[in-house]
Motif scaffolding. Structure first.
Motif: not given
Length: 119
Positions: A2-6, A72-74
Motif C-alpha cells: 500500500n502507498k497509504f493508509e486510509v 509522519d515519515k513512517q
C-alpha cells in the motif's frame, strides 16, 4: 504494498454505513485498489489539497472527499472526510470547501496536540 493508509473520519464512516451493502463494498474495493495503483478513475486530485475517491456503481457516482497527511515519515495517511452521491457532472464547490474546512481543523487540532497547547 500500500502507498497509504486510509482513515475514515466520522462523516465518511456515517456516509458509508447509510449505503446499501453492495455499494459500500464496491467503494471499499475501489479505495483498496487506489492504495496500490495510481488511477485517476479511482482517486483524483480536485482542488488545492482536496482529493476524491471515485466509484461508479449501478449508474450511481459516489464520491468520498479526502486529504493527505504525510507528516509522519513512517506512514502516509489519507483521511476521508465525507461522501456524497454525485448527481451532476461537476463536483459541488461547497463539498470541496467542506472537505477543506475539515482538513484545516484536523491539522489545527493535530498541532495543538503535538505542541501540548503551547501558544
Amino acid at each position: 504494498m500500500n502507498k497509504f493508509e486510509v482513515i475514515f473520519l466520522t462523516e465518511a464512516r456515517e456516509f458509508l454505513l447509510q449505503l446499501d451493502e453492495k455499494s459500500r463494498d464496491k467503494i471499499i474495493f475501489n479505495i483498496d485498489k487506489a492504495k496500490v495503483k495510481n488511477d485517476n478513475e479511482l482517486f483524483k486530485k480536485l482542488k488545492g489539497e482536496i482529493w476524491e475517491f471515485r466509484t461508479l456503481f449501478n449508474k450511481t457516482h459516489f464520491r468520498i472527499f479526502s486529504f493527505w497527511d504525510k507528516e509522519d515519515k513512517q506512514q502516509t495517511l489519507v483521511l476521508a472526510t465525507h461522501g456524497i452521491v454525485k448527481k451532476t457532472g461537476k463536483t459541488p464547490e461547497k463539498e470541496i470547501e467542506k472537505a477543506e474546512q475539515i482538513r484545516l481543523k484536523y491539522f489545527e487540532l493535530k498541532n495543538i496536540r503535538k505542541n501540548g497547547n503551547k501558544k
